[in-house]
Design a protein around this motif. Structure first.
Motif, PDB file in Angstrom:
ATOM      1  N   GLU A  51     -46.580  15.435  38.276  1.00 47.93           N
ATOM      2  CA  GLU A  51     -47.403  14.753  37.284  1.00 47.93           C
ATOM      3  C   GLU A  51     -47.245  15.358  35.893  1.00 47.93           C
ATOM      4  O   GLU A  51     -47.523  14.699  34.899  1.00 47.93           O
ATOM      5  CB  GLU A  51     -48.877  14.782  37.723  1.00 47.93           C
ATOM      6  CG  GLU A  51     -49.159  13.865  38.904  1.00 47.93           C
ATOM      7  CD  GLU A  51     -50.599  13.950  39.371  1.00 47.93           C
ATOM      8  OE1 GLU A  51     -51.328  14.808  38.817  1.00 47.93           O
ATOM      9  OE2 GLU A  51     -50.981  13.174  40.265  1.00 47.93           O
ATOM     10  N   ASN A  69     -45.488   9.454  39.289  1.00 45.76           N
ATOM     11  CA  ASN A  69     -46.184  10.287  38.309  1.00 45.76           C
ATOM     12  C   ASN A  69     -46.499   9.473  37.046  1.00 45.76           C
ATOM     13  O   ASN A  69     -46.024   8.338  36.878  1.00 45.76           O
ATOM     14  CB  ASN A  69     -45.366  11.538  37.983  1.00 45.76           C
ATOM     15  CG  ASN A  69     -44.107  11.230  37.202  1.00 45.76           C
ATOM     16  OD1 ASN A  69     -43.683  10.077  37.129  1.00 45.76           O
ATOM     17  ND2 ASN A  69     -43.508  12.250  36.624  1.00 45.76           N
ATOM     18  N   PRO A  70     -47.326  10.007  36.144  1.00 53.03           N
ATOM     19  CA  PRO A  70     -47.692   9.245  34.938  1.00 53.03           C
ATOM     20  C   PRO A  70     -46.487   8.821  34.096  1.00 53.03           C
ATOM     21  O   PRO A  70     -46.505   7.744  33.494  1.00 53.03           O
ATOM     22  CB  PRO A  70     -48.585  10.224  34.168  1.00 53.03           C
ATOM     23  CG  PRO A  70     -49.178  11.104  35.232  1.00 53.03           C
ATOM     24  CD  PRO A  70     -48.095  11.263  36.252  1.00 53.03           C
ATOM     25  N   GLN A  73     -45.221   5.719  35.491  1.00 54.13           N
ATOM     26  CA  GLN A  73     -46.122   4.612  35.166  1.00 54.13           C
ATOM     27  C   GLN A  73     -45.857   4.105  33.742  1.00 54.13           C
ATOM     28  O   GLN A  73     -45.826   2.900  33.496  1.00 54.13           O
ATOM     29  CB  GLN A  73     -47.572   5.082  35.302  1.00 54.13           C
ATOM     30  CG  GLN A  73     -48.613   4.028  34.969  1.00 54.13           C
ATOM     31  CD  GLN A  73     -48.675   2.933  36.014  1.00 54.13           C
ATOM     32  OE1 GLN A  73     -48.568   3.202  37.197  1.00 54.13           O
ATOM     33  NE2 GLN A  73     -48.852   1.699  35.563  1.00 54.13           N
ATOM     34  N   GLY A  77     -44.049   0.864  34.518  1.00 54.91           N
ATOM     35  CA  GLY A  77     -45.203   0.000  34.731  1.00 54.91           C
ATOM     36  C   GLY A  77     -45.578  -0.769  33.484  1.00 54.91           C
ATOM     37  O   GLY A  77     -44.943  -0.669  32.435  1.00 54.91           O
ATOM     38  N   PRO A  82     -51.463   0.374  38.657  1.00 54.23           N
ATOM     39  CA  PRO A  82     -50.627   1.434  39.243  1.00 54.23           C
ATOM     40  C   PRO A  82     -49.429   0.838  39.959  1.00 54.23           C
ATOM     41  O   PRO A  82     -49.497  -0.264  40.512  1.00 54.23           O
ATOM     42  CB  PRO A  82     -51.577   2.134  40.221  1.00 54.23           C
ATOM     43  CG  PRO A  82     -52.619   1.124  40.546  1.00 54.23           C
ATOM     44  CD  PRO A  82     -52.785   0.283  39.307  1.00 54.23           C
ATOM     45  N   ILE A  83     -48.332   1.573  39.958  1.00 59.73           N
ATOM     46  CA  ILE A  83     -47.119   1.055  40.589  1.00 59.73           C
ATOM     47  C   ILE A  83     -46.967   1.538  42.027  1.00 59.73           C
ATOM     48  O   ILE A  83     -46.025   1.139  42.713  1.00 59.73           O
ATOM     49  CB  ILE A  83     -45.872   1.434  39.758  1.00 59.73           C
ATOM     50  CG1 ILE A  83     -45.720   2.962  39.671  1.00 59.73           C
ATOM     51  CG2 ILE A  83     -45.931   0.843  38.371  1.00 59.73           C
ATOM     52  CD1 ILE A  83     -44.474   3.386  38.915  1.00 59.73           C
ATOM     53  N   ASP A  84     -47.880   2.411  42.486  1.00 61.20           N
ATOM     54  CA  ASP A  84     -47.845   2.813  43.897  1.00 61.20           C
ATOM     55  C   ASP A  84     -48.027   1.578  44.778  1.00 61.20           C
ATOM     56  O   ASP A  84     -48.894   0.732  44.531  1.00 61.20           O
ATOM     57  CB  ASP A  84     -48.971   3.812  44.195  1.00 61.20           C
ATOM     58  CG  ASP A  84     -48.771   5.128  43.452  1.00 61.20           C
ATOM     59  OD1 ASP A  84     -47.908   5.153  42.559  1.00 61.20           O
ATOM     60  OD2 ASP A  84     -49.473   6.101  43.760  1.00 61.20           O
TER      61      ASP A  84
END
Length: 353
Positions: A51, A69-70, A73, A77, A82-84
């Motif tokens: 992260e 991690n950010p 994103q 993204g 969120p892309i999870d």
């Protein structure tokens, strides 16, 4: 059991077996808990480290993103969701998908990472140039694939700017009318442009690899000294008027170029051809000498004066006419005052004005 002693032994054996089984079970449970804690701590450390990274880190299992991690994103993204849980290939630019898919099919546990770069493209909303490094990993104790995605747009833009700047310099170097030479630190010519080859002509038989001092002669010795100094603790620039080996004259501007560490790298030499100027100056001096000789030896008295009558120049005939020993004796005299008729003096002055 045939005796009370047998009962005691049997009971003790059973107790021992039960206690041993309990101890083994407890040990296995504690070990499993320790392993779970270690895995949890490892995952936490992994997540914490990932992260903080400025590059995008994705962990993928069965083509789905299970961790991002950010930085991922922000890069891949839309900034809100969120892309999870998304499929990986929905997030990557089209230029990168094929390479990442092939890399995920070839990377093996313990093997070398596979590096993939996307060709330039994109728009104002998407990155222009991406690189991905694909490797295997474990996440929550399960095998997975880690993909590190780096935005190379800035680096590529800088490299492109450097290439453009080098191309502009090379165009200016080769096409300018000023003779240019690049000379290495030992004084030998490394590159030349067309103007330099024209200046020296074909009689030199090629310029590359030749010492610069073989082509020019500096009577002052400052230029050969500068090229051969080796320390250059003073100025990085030297200027000298030189004579070329083909009979011309030039003003040489030599500048020492240093590398990023400050060490001497090469010299840039500009040669300004002043052959025609010297010829013109020599012709002017010759013309002036002929005029002065004609003026000084002419049998008719001649002189030049300023508007106020002060004598600037007088020949020998005038000096003799006025009865002086030499021209210096006329200094400070007002020859207009010698006019017999002041009206003639004023009339001539008005006409001249």
């Amino acid at each position: 059991l045939e005796s009370p002693f047998d009962v005691l032994v049997g009971a003790a054996a059973q107790a021992g077996l039960i206690f041993g089984a309990y101890a083994v079970a407890r040990f296995l449970l504690e070990k499993a808990a320790t392993q779970r804690e270690a895995v949890t701590a490892g995952v936490a450390r992994y997540r914490g480290l990932a992260e903080e990274l400025p590059v995008a880190v994705l962990v993928v299992s069965q083509s789905k993103v299970i961790f991002a991690n950010p930085a991922a994103q922000r890069l891949l993204g839309d900034g809100s969701l969120p892309i999870d849980g998304h499929f990986l290939y929905e997030l990557l630019p089209d230029e990168l998908v094929a390479g990442v898919r092939d890399a995920m099919g070839t990377v093996v546990p313990g093997g070398d990472p596979v590096h993939v770069e996307a060709r330039p493209g994109g728009s104002a909303e998407t990155p222009g140039y991406l690189a991905a490094t694909v490797t295997t990993t474990e996440y929550d104790g399960e095998p997975a694939t880690m993909i590190v995605v780096n935005d190379l747009s800035r680096r590529v833009a800088v490299e492109e700017a450097n290439r453009n700047a080098e191309a502009r310099f090379r165009a200016a170097f080769t096409k300018t009318a000023t003779p240019f030479l690049l000379v290495d630190v030992v004084g030998e010519i490394d590159q030349t442009n067309g103007a330099a080859r024209s200046l020296f002509g074909d009689v030199v038989g090629g310029l590359l690899g030749r010492p610069l001092v073989d082509l020019i002669h500096d009577p002052t010795g400052s230029l050969p000294g500068f090229l051969g100094d080796g320390s250059w603790e003073g100025s990085d620039h030297c200027r000298a008027e030189v004579m070329t080996r083909v009979g011309g004259r030039a003003v040489a501007d030599v500048t020492l170029v240093r590398d990023r560490e400050g060490d001497p790298d090469h010299f840039v030499v500009q040669l300004h051809d002043v052959t025609d100027r010297h010829r013109a100056e020599a012709a002017l001096r010759e013309s002036e000498e002929r005029y002065r000789e004609l003026f000084a030896r002419h049998p008719v008295p001649q002189y030049r004066i300023r508007p106020d009558g002060e004598v600037v120049e007088a020949n020998a005939a005038l000096v003799a006419l006025l009865g002086h020993a030499d021209a210096d004796a006329l200094a400070g005299h007002d020859l207009t005052a010698a006019s017999v008729d002041a009206r003639d003096r004023d009339r001539i002055r008005r006409r001249l004005e």
